[in-house]
Motif scaffolding. Sequence first.
Motif, PDB file in Angstrom:
ATOM      1  N   PRO A 329      32.453 -37.182   0.523  1.00 31.29           N
ATOM      2  CA  PRO A 329      32.575 -36.316  -0.021  1.00 31.29           C
ATOM      3  C   PRO A 329      31.801 -35.096  -0.110  1.00 31.29           C
ATOM      4  O   PRO A 329      32.703 -33.794  -0.274  1.00 31.29           O
ATOM      5  CB  PRO A 329      32.671 -36.531  -1.315  1.00 31.29           C
ATOM      6  CG  PRO A 329      32.480 -37.148  -1.433  1.00 31.29           C
ATOM      7  CD  PRO A 329      31.958 -38.260  -0.217  1.00 31.29           C
ATOM      8  N   GLY A 330      30.863 -35.025   0.825  1.00 30.17           N
ATOM      9  CA  GLY A 330      29.786 -34.102   0.742  1.00 30.17           C
ATOM     10  C   GLY A 330      28.489 -34.504   0.650  1.00 30.17           C
ATOM     11  O   GLY A 330      28.147 -35.708   0.178  1.00 30.17           O
ATOM     12  N   PRO A 331      27.891 -33.266   0.998  1.00 27.88           N
ATOM     13  CA  PRO A 331      26.249 -33.621   0.972  1.00 27.88           C
ATOM     14  C   PRO A 331      24.948 -33.611  -0.282  1.00 27.88           C
ATOM     15  O   PRO A 331      26.434 -32.927  -0.875  1.00 27.88           O
ATOM     16  CB  PRO A 331      25.255 -32.355   2.349  1.00 27.88           C
ATOM     17  CG  PRO A 331      26.722 -31.264   1.532  1.00 27.88           C
ATOM     18  CD  PRO A 331      28.147 -32.166   1.657  1.00 27.88           C
ATOM     19  N   HIS A 332      24.659 -34.824  -0.448  1.00 28.72           N
ATOM     20  CA  HIS A 332      23.775 -34.531  -2.116  1.00 28.72           C
ATOM     21  C   HIS A 332      22.439 -33.033  -1.384  1.00 28.72           C
ATOM     22  O   HIS A 332      22.629 -32.865  -2.600  1.00 28.72           O
ATOM     23  CB  HIS A 332      23.028 -36.049  -2.011  1.00 28.72           C
ATOM     24  CG  HIS A 332      23.460 -37.294  -1.929  1.00 28.72           C
ATOM     25  ND1 HIS A 332      24.083 -37.830  -1.561  1.00 28.72           N
ATOM     26  CD2 HIS A 332      23.992 -37.638  -3.253  1.00 28.72           C
ATOM     27  CE1 HIS A 332      24.177 -39.059  -1.709  1.00 28.72           C
ATOM     28  NE2 HIS A 332      24.714 -39.179  -2.920  1.00 28.72           N
ATOM     29  N   ALA A 333      22.541 -32.883  -0.284  1.00 27.61           N
ATOM     30  CA  ALA A 333      21.859 -31.874   0.096  1.00 27.61           C
ATOM     31  C   ALA A 333      21.696 -30.960   1.419  1.00 27.61           C
ATOM     32  O   ALA A 333      21.865 -31.424   1.923  1.00 27.61           O
ATOM     33  CB  ALA A 333      20.058 -32.690  -0.103  1.00 27.61           C
ATOM     34  N   LEU A 334      21.352 -29.675   0.837  1.00 30.72           N
ATOM     35  CA  LEU A 334      21.180 -28.716   1.822  1.00 30.72           C
ATOM     36  C   LEU A 334      19.896 -28.484   2.347  1.00 30.72           C
ATOM     37  O   LEU A 334      18.908 -28.391   1.856  1.00 30.72           O
ATOM     38  CB  LEU A 334      22.037 -26.873   1.804  1.00 30.72           C
ATOM     39  CG  LEU A 334      23.081 -27.288   1.768  1.00 30.72           C
ATOM     40  CD1 LEU A 334      24.186 -25.586   1.145  1.00 30.72           C
ATOM     41  CD2 LEU A 334      23.696 -28.355   2.663  1.00 30.72           C
ATOM     42  N   LEU A 335      19.665 -29.629   3.520  1.00 32.58           N
ATOM     43  CA  LEU A 335      17.926 -28.874   4.203  1.00 32.58           C
ATOM     44  C   LEU A 335      18.081 -28.123   4.955  1.00 32.58           C
ATOM     45  O   LEU A 335      18.439 -27.691   5.887  1.00 32.58           O
ATOM     46  CB  LEU A 335      17.337 -30.138   4.825  1.00 32.58           C
ATOM     47  CG  LEU A 335      17.768 -31.648   3.613  1.00 32.58           C
ATOM     48  CD1 LEU A 335      17.266 -32.650   4.983  1.00 32.58           C
ATOM     49  CD2 LEU A 335      16.687 -31.422   3.089  1.00 32.58           C
ATOM     50  N   GLN A 432      18.176 -33.956 -11.576  1.00 32.98           N
ATOM     51  CA  GLN A 432      17.685 -32.541 -12.224  1.00 32.98           C
ATOM     52  C   GLN A 432      19.153 -31.635 -12.239  1.00 32.98           C
ATOM     53  O   GLN A 432      19.999 -31.431 -13.527  1.00 32.98           O
ATOM     54  CB  GLN A 432      17.203 -31.899 -11.646  1.00 32.98           C
ATOM     55  CG  GLN A 432      16.135 -31.482 -12.125  1.00 32.98           C
ATOM     56  CD  GLN A 432      15.430 -31.985 -13.443  1.00 32.98           C
ATOM     57  OE1 GLN A 432      15.640 -30.824 -13.909  1.00 32.98           O
ATOM     58  NE2 GLN A 432      14.216 -32.628 -13.829  1.00 32.98           N
ATOM     59  N   ASN A 433      20.255 -32.293 -11.183  1.00 33.58           N
ATOM     60  CA  ASN A 433      22.002 -31.611 -11.086  1.00 33.58           C
ATOM     61  C   ASN A 433      22.706 -32.235 -12.010  1.00 33.58           C
ATOM     62  O   ASN A 433      23.714 -32.450 -11.880  1.00 33.58           O
ATOM     63  CB  ASN A 433      22.412 -31.251 -10.191  1.00 33.58           C
ATOM     64  CG  ASN A 433      21.352 -30.228  -9.544  1.00 33.58           C
ATOM     65  OD1 ASN A 433      21.536 -29.358 -10.020  1.00 33.58           O
ATOM     66  ND2 ASN A 433      21.413 -30.478  -7.627  1.00 33.58           N
ATOM     67  N   GLU A 434      21.980 -33.274 -12.965  1.00 31.42           N
ATOM     68  CA  GLU A 434      22.436 -34.369 -14.133  1.00 31.42           C
ATOM     69  C   GLU A 434      23.702 -35.192 -13.450  1.00 31.42           C
ATOM     70  O   GLU A 434      24.939 -35.758 -13.466  1.00 31.42           O
ATOM     71  CB  GLU A 434      23.393 -33.761 -15.070  1.00 31.42           C
ATOM     72  CG  GLU A 434      23.131 -32.635 -15.693  1.00 31.42           C
ATOM     73  CD  GLU A 434      24.044 -31.840 -16.452  1.00 31.42           C
ATOM     74  OE1 GLU A 434      24.952 -31.570 -16.209  1.00 31.42           O
ATOM     75  OE2 GLU A 434      23.818 -30.500 -17.417  1.00 31.42           O
ATOM     76  N   ARG A 435      23.232 -35.485 -11.631  1.00 32.84           N
ATOM     77  CA  ARG A 435      23.596 -36.257 -11.316  1.00 32.84           C
ATOM     78  C   ARG A 435      24.991 -35.975 -10.414  1.00 32.84           C
ATOM     79  O   ARG A 435      26.447 -37.536 -10.213  1.00 32.84           O
ATOM     80  CB  ARG A 435      24.338 -38.093 -11.656  1.00 32.84           C
ATOM     81  CG  ARG A 435      22.832 -38.415 -12.105  1.00 32.84           C
ATOM     82  CD  ARG A 435      22.325 -39.653 -12.681  1.00 32.84           C
ATOM     83  NE  ARG A 435      20.745 -39.678 -13.285  1.00 32.84           N
ATOM     84  CZ  ARG A 435      21.105 -41.915 -14.173  1.00 32.84           C
ATOM     85  NH1 ARG A 435      22.138 -42.730 -14.461  1.00 32.84           N
ATOM     86  NH2 ARG A 435      19.677 -41.684 -14.315  1.00 32.84           N
ATOM     87  N   ARG A 436      25.236 -34.530 -10.423  1.00 34.31           N
ATOM     88  CA  ARG A 436      26.104 -34.478  -9.684  1.00 34.31           C
ATOM     89  C   ARG A 436      26.030 -34.801  -7.912  1.00 34.31           C
ATOM     90  O   ARG A 436      25.055 -33.390  -8.077  1.00 34.31           O
ATOM     91  CB  ARG A 436      27.438 -32.745 -10.402  1.00 34.31           C
ATOM     92  CG  ARG A 436      27.602 -33.277 -11.990  1.00 34.31           C
ATOM     93  CD  ARG A 436      27.412 -31.650 -12.069  1.00 34.31           C
ATOM     94  NE  ARG A 436      26.807 -30.787 -12.038  1.00 34.31           N
ATOM     95  CZ  ARG A 436      26.715 -30.015 -12.651  1.00 34.31           C
ATOM     96  NH1 ARG A 436      27.803 -28.980 -12.279  1.00 34.31           N
ATOM     97  NH2 ARG A 436      25.279 -29.062 -12.351  1.00 34.31           N
ATOM     98  N   PRO A 437      26.224 -34.894  -7.364  1.00 36.41           N
ATOM     99  CA  PRO A 437      25.433 -35.456  -5.948  1.00 36.41           C
ATOM    100  C   PRO A 437      26.177 -34.483  -5.254  1.00 36.41           C
ATOM    101  O   PRO A 437      25.517 -34.148  -3.622  1.00 36.41           O
ATOM    102  CB  PRO A 437      24.985 -37.320  -5.187  1.00 36.41           C
ATOM    103  CG  PRO A 437      26.770 -37.164  -6.342  1.00 36.41           C
ATOM    104  CD  PRO A 437      26.774 -36.641  -8.685  1.00 36.41           C
ATOM    105  N   PHE A 438      27.866 -33.857  -5.426  1.00 35.98           N
ATOM    106  CA  PHE A 438      28.115 -33.370  -4.148  1.00 35.98           C
ATOM    107  C   PHE A 438      28.494 -31.674  -4.316  1.00 35.98           C
ATOM    108  O   PHE A 438      28.539 -31.786  -5.359  1.00 35.98           O
ATOM    109  CB  PHE A 438      29.877 -33.864  -4.619  1.00 35.98           C
ATOM    110  CG  PHE A 438      29.176 -35.634  -4.368  1.00 35.98           C
ATOM    111  CD1 PHE A 438      30.431 -36.812  -5.015  1.00 35.98           C
ATOM    112  CD2 PHE A 438      28.928 -35.955  -3.356  1.00 35.98           C
ATOM    113  CE1 PHE A 438      30.068 -37.650  -4.844  1.00 35.98           C
ATOM    114  CE2 PHE A 438      28.651 -37.630  -2.705  1.00 35.98           C
ATOM    115  CZ  PHE A 438      29.386 -38.230  -3.739  1.00 35.98           C
ATOM    116  N   LEU A 439      28.416 -30.768  -3.470  1.00 33.99           N
ATOM    117  CA  LEU A 439      28.662 -29.597  -2.987  1.00 33.99           C
ATOM    118  C   LEU A 439      30.320 -29.733  -3.731  1.00 33.99           C
ATOM    119  O   LEU A 439      30.975 -30.040  -2.598  1.00 33.99           O
ATOM    120  CB  LEU A 439      27.499 -29.544  -1.626  1.00 33.99           C
ATOM    121  CG  LEU A 439      25.941 -29.431  -1.891  1.00 33.99           C
ATOM    122  CD1 LEU A 439      26.075 -29.163  -0.249  1.00 33.99           C
ATOM    123  CD2 LEU A 439      25.426 -28.377  -2.772  1.00 33.99           C
TER     124      LEU A 439
END
Length: 459
Positions: A329-335, A432-439
């Motif tokens: 449902p979305g990336p955990h990170a943008l590299l 650090q994002n309070e375990r909100r993994p999706f963008l």
Amino acid sequence: MATVSSSSSTGESPCLPKRHVVLLGYRGSGKTSSCITITGQEEVPAKQPTKEAVLCTKTLDCGQLLLLDTPGWSLEGGDSVAEGLDEQSSTSAQIRHLCYPGAHVLLLVVPIAEPFTEQHRRGMLERLESAGMHVWRYSMVLFTGADRLWGNGVEEFIAEGGTALQKLVERCGNRYHALDNTSSENSTQVTELLQKLEELVQENEGSFFVINENIQASWPAQMWRGEIRDGMETGEAEVSPIYRSPPRELRMLLVGWQGAGKSSAGNLILGGRKFESGRRTEVSLRRQSHVSGRRVTIVDTPGWDWFSIHRTPAHIRKEIRRGAGLLHPGPHALLLVIPVISTLTSRKRRALENHLEMFGKEASFHTVVLFSCGDWLGATPIEEQIQRNGGQLLRLMEYCWNYYHVLDSTNAARGQDQVSDLLLKVEEMVAQNERRPFLPVMLNEELDDETTCGKCTLQ
């Protein structure tokens, strides 16, 4: 035996590759509902217990999916694997016939709404491993009832689901997917599942798991009393540390300028030639691998313009957004890939930030600046290079909350270590994002060029 087809054609095309998938699980786990969701067939009765194997077919642009629904197992035991495998021995012959010459993938169906206990796990292992330990190469966990996640990620469910569930997922090579069988309009979840199935087929080089008479034999009861057999863990084995800190699966989107080294960075992270480097990327490509105990999925995207988002063609922006959609449902990170040798000007920095905001106002919270061409630094620390580059690079670091990493694709000796360090940083950022993994990816919205131009006023 029953056969149902969702294809509108009168016959199966011999030129289309076929993918044989078998759904296995306990009674009431949602196997039949999953067949309906995946194939779009409503002829299959979802409310009644499955009494015999049912073959559902779905014709795709790239081939044909043959999905085999099977009778559910009894938790109390007594039924052997391919008996449904079920309680009647004839089911085994049905499955072998309908799935000849074998299964590319075994989907182990687990409902999210019910606890998965050690009894569930051991019963499942006893049935599956009667066919041989290599069965796990072809296995993936399919979670049903994703609507019960209430907005949380499936990774969090696994992390909180207990040791038995975590061991099962790990046994399946950390391969899993979640389906919401109440939503017939969410085609993305099916597309994502089909991609995962094809990746597993490719990982096994197109080989089959052969279902034969051996799968009917159950392990003796004493095998479950703590004795160890051929690499199998005991009930007291510790859970892998990857389950203690989400996310266990990492999905990352490579973005950046044309020629920044995104494809090479993706190859280094995944540990092989997954992307075509040295030439311009025209479309977003999704690849994955197991890296440092994690299932890592990366999408490489076409490069954007160096100086202005307005100069990046609309079709490229759309393709980049489509790339994010491949990480449902979305990336955990943008590299954000930047060559370490580049000089960052005010104009370039603003263009980078404006491009990142294609993914929403909070994109900066989910971005790691990934410096490519790390060999150019030599013995110089990256922090010293950032200071030398001046205020613009420092401002970009602040914008991305000081998450950055360096990759040196020429240093094979440190290849694994530097990739492991990167994955740890990504996991730290997610925490650090309070375990909100999706963008908050806006896949169906086009950028307003006039608004974009206003945002790109350069100083």
